[in-house]
Design a protein around this motif. Structure first.
Motif, PDB file in Angstrom:
ATOM      1  N   GLY A  71     -11.377   4.854  11.242  1.00  0.00           N
ATOM      2  CA  GLY A  71     -10.329   3.859  11.042  1.00  0.00           C
ATOM      3  C   GLY A  71     -10.879   2.618  10.356  1.00  0.00           C
ATOM      4  N   LYS A  72     -12.137   2.295  10.681  1.00  0.00           N
ATOM      5  CA  LYS A  72     -12.764   1.110  10.103  1.00  0.00           C
ATOM      6  C   LYS A  72     -12.899   1.259   8.577  1.00  0.00           C
ATOM      7  N   ASP A  73     -13.316   2.452   8.133  1.00  0.00           N
ATOM      8  CA  ASP A  73     -13.431   2.695   6.686  1.00  0.00           C
ATOM      9  C   ASP A  73     -12.080   2.586   6.001  1.00  0.00           C
ATOM     10  N   MET A  74     -11.054   3.130   6.667  1.00  0.00           N
ATOM     11  CA  MET A  74      -9.704   3.105   6.121  1.00  0.00           C
ATOM     12  C   MET A  74      -9.246   1.659   5.906  1.00  0.00           C
ATOM     13  N   ARG A  75      -9.514   0.835   6.912  1.00  0.00           N
ATOM     14  CA  ARG A  75      -9.112  -0.575   6.818  1.00  0.00           C
ATOM     15  C   ARG A  75      -9.831  -1.261   5.668  1.00  0.00           C
ATOM     16  N   LYS A  76     -11.139  -1.063   5.638  1.00  0.00           N
ATOM     17  CA  LYS A  76     -11.957  -1.701   4.603  1.00  0.00           C
ATOM     18  C   LYS A  76     -11.538  -1.212   3.214  1.00  0.00           C
ATOM     19  N   GLY A  77     -11.290   0.097   3.123  1.00  0.00           N
ATOM     20  CA  GLY A  77     -10.974   0.698   1.833  1.00  0.00           C
ATOM     21  C   GLY A  77      -9.629   0.279   1.252  1.00  0.00           C
ATOM     22  N   HIS A  78      -8.731  -0.202   2.111  1.00  0.00           N
ATOM     23  CA  HIS A  78      -7.391  -0.546   1.627  1.00  0.00           C
ATOM     24  C   HIS A  78      -7.085  -2.039   1.684  1.00  0.00           C
ATOM     25  N   ALA A  79      -8.019  -2.833   2.212  1.00  0.00           N
ATOM     26  CA  ALA A  79      -7.742  -4.264   2.398  1.00  0.00           C
ATOM     27  C   ALA A  79      -7.303  -4.939   1.095  1.00  0.00           C
ATOM     28  N   HIS A  80      -8.001  -4.607  -0.009  1.00  0.00           N
ATOM     29  CA  HIS A  80      -7.657  -5.263  -1.281  1.00  0.00           C
ATOM     30  C   HIS A  80      -6.267  -4.855  -1.767  1.00  0.00           C
ATOM     31  N   LEU A  81      -5.836  -3.622  -1.406  1.00  0.00           N
ATOM     32  CA  LEU A  81      -4.501  -3.174  -1.821  1.00  0.00           C
ATOM     33  C   LEU A  81      -3.422  -3.848  -0.976  1.00  0.00           C
ATOM     34  N   VAL A  82      -3.733  -4.074   0.298  1.00  0.00           N
ATOM     35  CA  VAL A  82      -2.784  -4.772   1.164  1.00  0.00           C
ATOM     36  C   VAL A  82      -2.550  -6.184   0.625  1.00  0.00           C
ATOM     37  N   ARG A  83      -3.631  -6.805   0.136  1.00  0.00           N
ATOM     38  CA  ARG A  83      -3.476  -8.137  -0.462  1.00  0.00           C
ATOM     39  C   ARG A  83      -2.596  -8.073  -1.704  1.00  0.00           C
ATOM     40  N   GLN A  84      -2.599  -6.914  -2.384  1.00  0.00           N
ATOM     41  CA  GLN A  84      -1.736  -6.755  -3.574  1.00  0.00           C
ATOM     42  C   GLN A  84      -0.329  -6.309  -3.207  1.00  0.00           C
ATOM     43  N   GLY A  85      -0.040  -6.205  -1.909  1.00  0.00           N
ATOM     44  CA  GLY A  85       1.330  -5.891  -1.503  1.00  0.00           C
ATOM     45  C   GLY A  85       1.561  -4.477  -0.999  1.00  0.00           C
ATOM     46  N   LEU A  86       0.493  -3.739  -0.714  1.00  0.00           N
ATOM     47  CA  LEU A  86       0.668  -2.380  -0.187  1.00  0.00           C
ATOM     48  C   LEU A  86       1.432  -2.434   1.140  1.00  0.00           C
ATOM     49  N   ASN A  87       2.526  -1.662   1.240  1.00  0.00           N
ATOM     50  CA  ASN A  87       3.327  -1.679   2.471  1.00  0.00           C
ATOM     51  C   ASN A  87       3.840  -0.285   2.836  1.00  0.00           C
ATOM     52  N   ASP A  88       4.715  -0.231   3.829  1.00  0.00           N
ATOM     53  CA  ASP A  88       5.217   1.051   4.337  1.00  0.00           C
ATOM     54  C   ASP A  88       5.860   1.923   3.260  1.00  0.00           C
ATOM     55  N   THR A  89       6.590   1.286   2.325  1.00  0.00           N
ATOM     56  CA  THR A  89       7.240   2.066   1.260  1.00  0.00           C
ATOM     57  C   THR A  89       6.205   2.879   0.492  1.00  0.00           C
ATOM     58  N   HIS A  90       5.100   2.222   0.155  1.00  0.00           N
ATOM     59  CA  HIS A  90       4.056   2.908  -0.609  1.00  0.00           C
ATOM     60  C   HIS A  90       3.395   4.004   0.232  1.00  0.00           C
ATOM     61  N   PHE A  91       3.168   3.693   1.487  1.00  0.00           N
ATOM     62  CA  PHE A  91       2.577   4.694   2.386  1.00  0.00           C
ATOM     63  C   PHE A  91       3.483   5.919   2.456  1.00  0.00           C
ATOM     64  N   ASP A  92       4.794   5.671   2.590  1.00  0.00           N
ATOM     65  CA  ASP A  92       5.751   6.780   2.660  1.00  0.00           C
ATOM     66  C   ASP A  92       5.735   7.614   1.384  1.00  0.00           C
ATOM     67  N   ALA A  93       5.595   6.938   0.244  1.00  0.00           N
ATOM     68  CA  ALA A  93       5.585   7.664  -1.037  1.00  0.00           C
ATOM     69  C   ALA A  93       4.395   8.623  -1.088  1.00  0.00           C
TER      70      ALA A  93
END
Lengths: 129, 338
Positions: A71-93
Protein backbone atom coordinates in the motif's frame (compact mmCIF):
# COMPACT_ATOMS: atom_id res chain seq x y z
CA UNK A 1 -1.06 -11.51 4.52
CA UNK A 2 -1.73 -15.04 5.79
CA UNK A 3 -0.46 -18.07 3.92
CA UNK A 4 -3.93 -19.33 3.09
CA UNK A 5 -4.87 -16.05 1.40
CA UNK A 6 -1.58 -16.01 -0.51
CA UNK A 7 -2.22 -19.54 -1.76
CA UNK A 8 -5.74 -18.71 -2.77
CA UNK A 9 -4.58 -15.59 -4.64
CA UNK A 10 -1.73 -17.38 -6.33
CA UNK A 11 -4.21 -19.92 -7.62
CA UNK A 12 -6.36 -17.09 -8.98
CA UNK A 13 -3.31 -15.82 -10.91
CA UNK A 14 -2.67 -19.33 -12.20
CA UNK A 15 -6.33 -19.88 -13.10
CA UNK A 16 -6.29 -16.71 -15.18
CA UNK A 17 -3.29 -18.04 -17.07
CA UNK A 18 -0.20 -16.87 -15.17
CA UNK A 19 2.56 -14.85 -16.83
CA UNK A 20 1.54 -15.53 -20.47
CA UNK A 21 -1.94 -14.20 -19.71
CA UNK A 22 -0.46 -11.10 -18.08
CA UNK A 23 1.73 -10.52 -21.14
CA UNK A 24 -1.31 -10.76 -23.39
CA UNK A 25 -3.40 -8.56 -21.15
CA UNK A 26 -0.95 -5.74 -20.57
CA UNK A 27 -0.89 -4.27 -24.07
CA UNK A 28 -4.63 -4.62 -24.50
CA UNK A 29 -5.21 -2.95 -21.15
CA UNK A 30 -2.62 -0.19 -21.69
CA UNK A 31 -4.00 0.57 -25.16
CA UNK A 32 -7.46 1.04 -23.66
CA UNK A 33 -6.09 3.27 -20.92
CA UNK A 34 -4.11 5.45 -23.34
CA UNK A 35 -7.04 5.83 -25.74
CA UNK A 36 -9.41 6.97 -22.99
CA UNK A 37 -9.62 10.74 -23.00
CA UNK A 38 -10.80 10.77 -19.40
CA UNK A 39 -7.45 9.46 -18.18
CA UNK A 40 -4.90 9.54 -21.02
CA UNK A 41 -3.57 12.96 -19.95
CA UNK A 42 -2.12 11.38 -16.83
CA UNK A 43 0.15 9.41 -19.16
CA UNK A 44 1.10 12.27 -21.50
CA UNK A 45 4.74 12.60 -20.51
CA UNK A 46 5.58 9.11 -19.36
CA UNK A 47 8.04 6.74 -20.92
CA UNK A 48 5.69 4.33 -22.68
CA UNK A 49 7.78 1.22 -22.22
CA UNK A 50 8.43 1.72 -18.54
CA UNK A 51 4.78 2.50 -18.03
CA UNK A 52 3.76 -0.69 -19.85
CA UNK A 53 6.04 -2.65 -17.52
CA UNK A 54 4.36 -0.98 -14.55
CA UNK A 55 0.94 -1.83 -15.96
CA UNK A 56 2.04 -5.45 -16.17
CA UNK A 57 3.22 -5.40 -12.55
CA UNK A 58 -0.15 -3.90 -11.61
CA UNK A 59 -2.08 -6.60 -13.51
CA UNK A 60 0.06 -9.29 -11.91
CA UNK A 61 -0.67 -7.86 -8.49
CA UNK A 62 -4.44 -7.53 -8.90
CA UNK A 63 -4.61 -11.04 -10.31
CA UNK A 64 -2.94 -12.27 -7.15
CA UNK A 65 0.38 -13.12 -8.77
CA UNK A 66 3.87 -12.84 -7.29
CA UNK A 67 4.35 -9.20 -6.43
CA UNK A 68 6.01 -7.14 -3.79
CA UNK A 69 3.78 -4.08 -4.07
CA UNK A 70 2.57 -2.65 -0.82
CA UNK A 71 0.00 0.00 0.00
CA UNK A 72 2.91 2.31 0.77
CA UNK A 73 4.30 1.94 -2.77
CA UNK A 74 0.85 2.58 -4.22
CA UNK A 75 0.53 5.80 -2.25
CA UNK A 76 3.99 7.00 -3.18
CA UNK A 77 3.54 6.02 -6.81
CA UNK A 78 0.32 8.00 -7.25
CA UNK A 79 0.89 11.03 -5.00
CA UNK A 80 1.94 13.27 -7.90
CA UNK A 81 -1.17 12.24 -9.88
CA UNK A 82 -3.44 13.00 -6.93
CA UNK A 83 -1.93 16.49 -6.89
CA UNK A 84 -2.89 16.72 -10.59
CA UNK A 85 -6.49 15.86 -9.73
CA UNK A 86 -6.64 12.06 -9.82
CA UNK A 87 -10.00 11.05 -8.29
CA UNK A 88 -12.64 8.31 -8.11
CA UNK A 89 -13.84 8.92 -11.68
CA UNK A 90 -10.38 8.14 -13.02
CA UNK A 91 -10.01 5.12 -10.76
CA UNK A 92 -13.36 3.82 -12.01
CA UNK A 93 -12.28 4.30 -15.63
CA UNK A 94 -9.18 2.17 -15.06
CA UNK A 95 -11.26 -0.53 -13.34
CA UNK A 96 -13.63 -0.47 -16.32
CA UNK A 97 -10.73 -1.12 -18.73
CA UNK A 98 -9.37 -3.83 -16.49
CA UNK A 99 -12.74 -5.57 -16.52
CA UNK A 100 -13.12 -5.22 -20.30
CA UNK A 101 -9.59 -6.52 -20.92
CA UNK A 102 -10.05 -9.66 -18.84
CA UNK A 103 -13.47 -10.31 -20.35
CA UNK A 104 -12.04 -9.91 -23.86
CA UNK A 105 -9.39 -12.49 -23.04
CA UNK A 106 -12.06 -14.97 -22.05
CA UNK A 107 -11.54 -14.89 -18.28
CA UNK A 108 -14.61 -16.31 -16.51
CA UNK A 109 -16.90 -13.77 -14.88
CA UNK A 110 -16.42 -14.93 -11.27
CA UNK A 111 -12.64 -14.62 -11.71
CA UNK A 112 -13.00 -11.14 -13.22
CA UNK A 113 -15.06 -10.16 -10.21
CA UNK A 114 -12.41 -11.44 -7.84
CA UNK A 115 -9.79 -9.38 -9.67
CA UNK A 116 -11.97 -6.28 -9.59
CA UNK A 117 -12.48 -6.76 -5.86
CA UNK A 118 -8.70 -6.82 -5.30
CA UNK A 119 -8.28 -3.76 -7.51
CA UNK A 120 -11.03 -1.98 -5.61
CA UNK A 121 -9.26 -2.62 -2.33
CA UNK A 122 -6.38 -0.47 -3.58
CA UNK A 123 -8.62 2.57 -4.08
CA UNK A 124 -7.76 4.32 -0.82
CA UNK A 125 -4.02 3.85 -1.35
CA UNK A 126 -4.07 4.97 -4.99
CA UNK A 127 -6.09 8.08 -4.16
CA UNK A 128 -3.97 8.75 -1.06
CA UNK A 129 -6.87 8.82 1.36
CA UNK B 1 28.39 -23.02 -7.66
CA UNK B 2 26.58 -20.24 -9.41
CA UNK B 3 28.26 -16.89 -9.05
CA UNK B 4 27.99 -13.46 -10.54
CA UNK B 5 30.65 -10.84 -11.30
CA UNK B 6 29.58 -7.28 -10.75
CA UNK B 7 31.94 -4.30 -11.09
CA UNK B 8 35.01 -6.49 -10.92
CA UNK B 9 33.98 -8.53 -7.90
CA UNK B 10 32.61 -12.06 -7.71
CA UNK B 11 29.57 -12.85 -5.56
CA UNK B 12 28.54 -16.45 -4.80
CA UNK B 13 24.85 -17.26 -5.07
CA UNK B 14 23.00 -19.61 -2.74
CA UNK B 15 21.08 -22.56 -4.16
CA UNK B 16 18.18 -21.19 -6.21
CA UNK B 17 19.04 -17.57 -5.37
CA UNK B 18 18.45 -14.87 -7.99
CA UNK B 19 21.16 -12.47 -9.14
CA UNK B 20 19.15 -9.64 -7.59
CA UNK B 21 18.79 -11.32 -4.20
CA UNK B 22 22.42 -12.41 -4.17
CA UNK B 23 23.70 -8.91 -4.89
CA UNK B 24 21.30 -7.24 -2.44
CA UNK B 25 22.29 -9.74 0.27
CA UNK B 26 25.92 -8.66 -0.12
CA UNK B 27 25.02 -4.99 0.03
CA UNK B 28 25.22 -4.14 -3.68
CA UNK B 29 22.64 -1.53 -4.60
CA UNK B 30 20.53 -2.67 -7.53
CA UNK B 31 17.37 -0.81 -8.55
CA UNK B 32 14.38 -3.13 -8.24
CA UNK B 33 10.70 -3.11 -7.51
CA UNK B 34 8.30 -5.98 -8.15
CA UNK B 35 10.81 -8.87 -7.85
CA UNK B 36 8.45 -10.85 -10.04
CA UNK B 37 9.89 -10.35 -13.51
CA UNK B 38 7.25 -7.79 -14.37
CA UNK B 39 8.33 -4.22 -13.71
CA UNK B 40 11.76 -4.48 -15.43
CA UNK B 41 13.39 -2.02 -13.05
CA UNK B 42 16.19 -4.52 -12.29
CA UNK B 43 17.25 -4.84 -15.94
CA UNK B 44 20.95 -5.78 -16.29
CA UNK B 45 23.22 -6.83 -19.12
CA UNK B 46 25.35 -9.96 -19.12
CA UNK B 47 28.73 -9.71 -20.80
CA UNK B 48 29.66 -13.35 -20.29
CA UNK B 49 27.81 -16.47 -19.19
CA UNK B 50 24.54 -18.22 -19.81
CA UNK B 51 21.35 -16.28 -19.07
CA UNK B 52 18.38 -18.57 -18.30
CA UNK B 53 15.46 -18.04 -20.71
CA UNK B 54 13.15 -17.28 -17.80
CA UNK B 55 15.19 -14.15 -17.01
CA UNK B 56 14.41 -12.70 -20.45
CA UNK B 57 10.65 -13.30 -20.58
CA UNK B 58 8.88 -10.19 -21.86
CA UNK B 59 12.01 -8.43 -23.16
CA UNK B 60 12.43 -7.16 -26.70
CA UNK B 61 14.38 -9.39 -29.07
CA UNK B 62 16.94 -6.61 -29.52
CA UNK B 63 17.54 -6.45 -25.76
CA UNK B 64 17.80 -10.23 -25.54
CA UNK B 65 20.32 -10.18 -28.37
CA UNK B 66 22.49 -7.78 -26.36
CA UNK B 67 22.36 -9.97 -23.25
CA UNK B 68 19.89 -7.98 -21.18
CA UNK B 69 18.05 -9.87 -18.46
CA UNK B 70 15.91 -9.33 -15.37
CA UNK B 71 18.06 -9.79 -12.27
CA UNK B 72 15.11 -10.81 -10.10
CA UNK B 73 14.18 -13.69 -12.40
CA UNK B 74 17.74 -14.82 -13.09
CA UNK B 75 19.02 -17.94 -11.34
CA UNK B 76 22.15 -18.75 -13.34
CA UNK B 77 23.53 -22.27 -13.51
CA UNK B 78 27.16 -21.23 -13.69
CA UNK B 79 29.13 -18.02 -13.86
CA UNK B 80 27.66 -14.77 -15.09
CA UNK B 81 29.52 -11.51 -15.68
CA UNK B 82 27.37 -8.43 -15.48
CA UNK B 83 28.37 -5.39 -17.51
CA UNK B 84 29.76 -2.69 -15.29
CA UNK B 85 29.83 1.04 -15.83
CA UNK B 86 32.80 2.34 -17.74
CA UNK B 87 33.35 -0.88 -19.67
CA UNK B 88 33.23 1.06 -22.95
CA UNK B 89 36.30 0.79 -25.09
CA UNK B 90 37.54 3.49 -27.38
CA UNK B 91 38.94 2.49 -30.73
CA UNK B 92 40.96 4.79 -32.96
CA UNK B 93 39.64 5.25 -36.49
CA UNK B 94 40.79 7.07 -39.60
CA UNK B 95 38.64 8.99 -42.04
CA UNK B 96 38.78 7.27 -45.43
CA UNK B 97 36.40 9.47 -47.43
CA UNK B 98 34.04 12.43 -47.21
CA UNK B 99 31.24 12.48 -49.77
CA UNK B 100 28.36 14.91 -50.13
CA UNK B 101 25.00 13.11 -50.29
CA UNK B 102 23.13 16.43 -50.56
CA UNK B 103 23.75 20.11 -49.77
CA UNK B 104 23.24 19.42 -46.09
CA UNK B 105 24.29 15.81 -45.61
CA UNK B 106 27.82 14.43 -45.69
CA UNK B 107 28.71 10.73 -45.74
CA UNK B 108 31.77 10.25 -43.55
CA UNK B 109 33.53 6.92 -43.95
CA UNK B 110 35.85 5.69 -41.22
CA UNK B 111 38.10 2.69 -40.87
CA UNK B 112 38.49 1.47 -37.28
CA UNK B 113 42.07 0.61 -36.33
CA UNK B 114 41.16 -2.26 -34.03
CA UNK B 115 38.22 -4.51 -33.33
CA UNK B 116 34.93 -2.72 -33.63
CA UNK B 117 31.80 -4.86 -33.67
CA UNK B 118 28.35 -3.46 -34.18
CA UNK B 119 24.95 -4.24 -35.64
CA UNK B 120 23.56 -2.30 -38.60
CA UNK B 121 21.40 0.49 -37.16
CA UNK B 122 23.32 1.09 -33.94
CA UNK B 123 25.06 4.39 -33.23
CA UNK B 124 28.55 5.40 -32.13
CA UNK B 125 30.15 8.32 -30.39
CA UNK B 126 32.83 10.00 -32.46
CA UNK B 127 35.57 11.84 -30.56
CA UNK B 128 37.92 14.34 -32.13
CA UNK B 129 41.48 14.50 -30.80
CA UNK B 130 40.62 17.62 -28.79
CA UNK B 131 37.82 15.73 -27.01
CA UNK B 132 34.86 17.13 -28.96
CA UNK B 133 32.30 14.30 -29.13
CA UNK B 134 29.07 13.68 -31.04
CA UNK B 135 26.98 10.58 -31.64
CA UNK B 136 25.99 9.41 -35.11
CA UNK B 137 24.05 6.44 -36.38
CA UNK B 138 25.79 3.92 -38.60
CA UNK B 139 24.51 3.56 -42.16
CA UNK B 140 26.94 0.78 -43.06
CA UNK B 141 26.84 -2.98 -42.60
CA UNK B 142 29.28 -4.74 -40.26
CA UNK B 143 30.92 -6.73 -43.06
CA UNK B 144 31.76 -3.59 -45.04
CA UNK B 145 35.36 -2.48 -44.57
CA UNK B 146 34.45 1.04 -43.47
CA UNK B 147 31.84 2.55 -41.18
CA UNK B 148 29.52 5.11 -42.78
CA UNK B 149 27.96 8.05 -40.92
CA UNK B 150 25.46 10.53 -42.34
CA UNK B 151 26.30 13.92 -40.89
CA UNK B 152 23.86 16.78 -41.21
CA UNK B 153 25.34 20.25 -41.52
CA UNK B 154 24.21 22.22 -38.52
CA UNK B 155 24.45 26.03 -38.49
CA UNK B 156 27.20 26.76 -35.99
CA UNK B 157 27.71 23.05 -35.35
CA UNK B 158 31.30 22.43 -34.24
CA UNK B 159 31.65 18.80 -35.27
CA UNK B 160 29.57 19.02 -38.44
CA UNK B 161 31.23 22.31 -39.42
CA UNK B 162 34.65 20.72 -38.97
CA UNK B 163 33.68 17.58 -40.92
CA UNK B 164 32.21 19.63 -43.77
CA UNK B 165 34.98 22.22 -44.05
CA UNK B 166 38.24 20.99 -42.59
CA UNK B 167 38.38 17.25 -42.10
CA UNK B 168 40.40 15.31 -44.66
CA UNK B 169 40.87 11.62 -45.43
CA UNK B 170 43.57 10.30 -43.13
CA UNK B 171 42.47 12.36 -40.12
CA UNK B 172 42.27 10.38 -36.90
CA UNK B 173 39.25 10.13 -34.60
CA UNK B 174 38.21 7.85 -31.79
CA UNK B 175 35.08 5.72 -31.66
CA UNK B 176 33.16 4.74 -28.58
CA UNK B 177 30.27 2.34 -28.48
CA UNK B 178 28.30 1.02 -30.26
CA UNK B 179 24.96 1.61 -28.56
CA UNK B 180 21.28 1.57 -29.40
CA UNK B 181 18.74 -1.14 -29.97
CA UNK B 182 17.49 -0.17 -33.41
CA UNK B 183 18.76 -3.18 -35.32
CA UNK B 184 17.42 -6.17 -37.19
CA UNK B 185 17.10 -9.49 -35.38
CA UNK B 186 16.61 -12.54 -37.64
CA UNK B 187 13.45 -14.54 -37.08
CA UNK B 188 9.93 -14.13 -38.44
CA UNK B 189 11.23 -13.34 -41.95
CA UNK B 190 7.68 -12.94 -43.26
CA UNK B 191 6.80 -10.14 -40.82
CA UNK B 192 6.03 -6.71 -42.27
CA UNK B 193 8.60 -4.07 -41.33
CA UNK B 194 7.77 -0.40 -41.01
CA UNK B 195 10.73 1.98 -40.98
CA UNK B 196 10.25 5.70 -40.49
CA UNK B 197 12.99 8.30 -40.34
CA UNK B 198 13.30 12.05 -40.59
CA UNK B 199 16.44 13.82 -41.79
CA UNK B 200 19.57 11.77 -41.14
CA UNK B 201 17.36 9.32 -39.27
CA UNK B 202 17.58 7.61 -42.64
CA UNK B 203 21.14 6.47 -41.85
CA UNK B 204 20.36 3.62 -39.42
CA UNK B 205 17.31 2.61 -41.47
CA UNK B 206 19.46 2.30 -44.60
CA UNK B 207 21.66 -0.14 -42.69
CA UNK B 208 18.74 -2.06 -41.17
CA UNK B 209 16.99 -2.53 -44.52
CA UNK B 210 20.06 -3.87 -46.27
CA UNK B 211 20.83 -6.09 -43.26
CA UNK B 212 17.27 -7.51 -43.30
CA UNK B 213 17.42 -8.16 -47.06
CA UNK B 214 20.82 -9.86 -46.80
CA UNK B 215 19.54 -12.06 -43.99
CA UNK B 216 16.66 -13.24 -46.16
CA UNK B 217 13.74 -11.19 -44.88
CA UNK B 218 10.84 -12.02 -47.17
CA UNK B 219 8.00 -9.87 -45.79
CA UNK B 220 7.07 -6.40 -47.04
CA UNK B 221 9.45 -3.62 -45.95
CA UNK B 222 8.00 -0.11 -45.86
CA UNK B 223 10.39 2.83 -45.67
CA UNK B 224 9.08 6.34 -45.09
CA UNK B 225 11.71 9.07 -45.21
CA UNK B 226 10.38 12.45 -44.12
CA UNK B 227 11.85 15.90 -44.69
CA UNK B 228 10.57 19.46 -44.61
CA UNK B 229 11.14 19.91 -48.36
CA UNK B 230 12.83 18.00 -51.18
CA UNK B 231 16.24 19.46 -50.37
CA UNK B 232 16.12 17.39 -47.16
CA UNK B 233 15.78 14.11 -49.04
CA UNK B 234 18.90 12.18 -50.01
CA UNK B 235 19.92 8.71 -51.22
CA UNK B 236 16.77 8.86 -53.35
CA UNK B 237 18.34 7.22 -56.40
CA UNK B 238 20.08 4.54 -54.33
CA UNK B 239 16.85 3.65 -52.55
CA UNK B 240 14.88 3.55 -55.80
CA UNK B 241 17.52 1.23 -57.25
CA UNK B 242 17.35 -0.95 -54.13
CA UNK B 243 13.56 -1.05 -54.52
CA UNK B 244 13.80 -2.17 -58.13
CA UNK B 245 16.07 -5.04 -57.07
CA UNK B 246 13.80 -6.00 -54.15
CA UNK B 247 10.11 -5.64 -55.04
CA UNK B 248 9.12 -6.24 -51.40
CA UNK B 249 10.72 -2.89 -50.51
CA UNK B 250 8.35 0.06 -50.66
CA UNK B 251 10.24 3.34 -50.46
CA UNK B 252 8.19 6.49 -49.84
CA UNK B 253 10.01 9.82 -49.71
CA UNK B 254 7.71 12.36 -48.03
CA UNK B 255 7.87 16.13 -47.56
CA UNK B 256 5.71 18.34 -45.39
CA UNK B 257 6.02 21.40 -47.67
CA UNK B 258 6.16 22.03 -51.38
CA UNK B 259 4.54 21.11 -54.66
CA UNK B 260 3.53 17.57 -55.43
CA UNK B 261 6.01 15.90 -57.77
CA UNK B 262 6.50 12.45 -59.17
CA UNK B 263 7.56 9.93 -56.57
CA UNK B 264 7.41 12.29 -53.58
CA UNK B 265 4.40 12.38 -51.27
CA UNK B 266 3.41 15.73 -49.73
CA UNK B 267 1.74 15.85 -46.32
CA UNK B 268 2.14 15.16 -42.62
CA UNK B 269 4.25 12.04 -42.18
CA UNK B 270 1.98 10.39 -39.60
CA UNK B 271 -1.09 10.94 -41.80
CA UNK B 272 0.68 9.50 -44.85
CA UNK B 273 1.74 6.42 -42.90
CA UNK B 274 -1.78 5.95 -41.57
CA UNK B 275 -3.20 6.14 -45.07
CA UNK B 276 -0.68 3.81 -46.70
CA UNK B 277 -0.39 1.34 -43.80
CA UNK B 278 -3.71 1.55 -41.96
CA UNK B 279 -3.45 -1.68 -39.96
CA UNK B 280 0.12 -2.31 -38.79
CA UNK B 281 -0.87 -4.80 -36.05
CA UNK B 282 1.69 -7.60 -35.89
CA UNK B 283 4.35 -5.57 -37.71
CA UNK B 284 7.80 -4.59 -36.52
CA UNK B 285 8.60 -0.88 -36.43
CA UNK B 286 11.81 1.18 -36.46
CA UNK B 287 11.61 4.92 -35.77
CA UNK B 288 14.58 7.28 -36.03
CA UNK B 289 14.80 11.04 -36.15
CA UNK B 290 13.44 14.06 -34.35
CA UNK B 291 12.18 13.31 -30.83
CA UNK B 292 8.75 14.88 -31.48
CA UNK B 293 8.11 12.58 -34.38
CA UNK B 294 9.56 9.48 -32.77
CA UNK B 295 7.63 9.83 -29.52
CA UNK B 296 4.29 10.74 -31.07
CA UNK B 297 4.59 8.09 -33.77
CA UNK B 298 5.47 5.43 -31.23
CA UNK B 299 2.26 6.18 -29.37
CA UNK B 300 0.17 6.25 -32.55
CA UNK B 301 1.60 2.98 -33.81
CA UNK B 302 1.04 1.34 -30.44
CA UNK B 303 -2.58 2.51 -30.42
CA UNK B 304 -2.91 1.24 -34.02
CA UNK B 305 -1.96 -2.23 -32.83
CA UNK B 306 1.83 -2.55 -32.93
CA UNK B 307 3.20 -4.25 -29.87
CA UNK B 308 5.60 -2.12 -27.81
CA UNK B 309 8.07 -4.99 -27.94
CA UNK B 310 8.07 -4.62 -31.72
CA UNK B 311 8.74 -0.88 -31.80
CA UNK B 312 12.40 0.17 -31.83
CA UNK B 313 13.06 3.86 -31.56
CA UNK B 314 16.07 6.17 -31.55
CA UNK B 315 15.25 9.79 -30.92
CA UNK B 316 17.98 12.11 -32.27
CA UNK B 317 18.65 14.69 -29.62
CA UNK B 318 20.42 18.00 -30.13
CA UNK B 319 23.93 18.03 -28.68
CA UNK B 320 23.34 21.59 -27.49
CA UNK B 321 20.13 23.59 -27.19
CA UNK B 322 19.02 24.18 -30.76
CA UNK B 323 19.30 27.73 -32.11
CA UNK B 324 16.17 29.87 -32.35
CA UNK B 325 14.03 28.67 -35.19
CA UNK B 326 14.37 25.09 -34.16
CA UNK B 327 16.92 23.66 -36.58
CA UNK B 328 18.28 21.00 -34.27
CA UNK B 329 21.72 19.51 -34.14
CA UNK B 330 21.21 15.98 -35.31
CA UNK B 331 23.48 14.10 -33.04
CA UNK B 332 21.94 10.75 -32.36
CA UNK B 333 21.26 9.65 -28.86
CA UNK B 334 19.41 6.64 -27.74
CA UNK B 335 15.92 6.83 -26.52
CA UNK B 336 16.19 8.09 -22.96
CA UNK B 337 14.43 5.07 -21.54
CA UNK B 338 17.44 2.83 -21.87
Amino acid sequence: MSTSVAEKQSSLYERIGGEPAMAAAVELFYRKVLSDERISHFFEDVDMERQAAKQKAFLTMVCGGPSAYSGKDMRKGHAHLVRQGLNDTHFDAVVEHLSATLTELGVAKPLVEQVLAIAGSARADVLNR
Amino acid sequence: MARVKHEGQWYGLDEGESVLDGLLRRGVEVPHSCRAGACQSCLMRAERGEVPARAQVGLKETLKARGYFLACACQPEGELEVAGAGADLRVPARITSLERLSDSVLCVRLRPEGDFEYRAGQYVSVLRTDGLARSYSLASLPHEDTLALHVRRVPGGRMSGWLFEEARPGDVLELQGPAGECFYVPGRPEQSLLLVGTGTGLAPLYGIIRDALERGHTGPIWLFHGAVDVSGLYLVEELRALQSRHPQLQYRPCVSKGQARVGVTVGALDAIIKEVCPRPAGWRGYLCGSPDLVLSLRKKLFLAGLSLKEIHADAFLPSTPPPQGGAGVMASASDASR
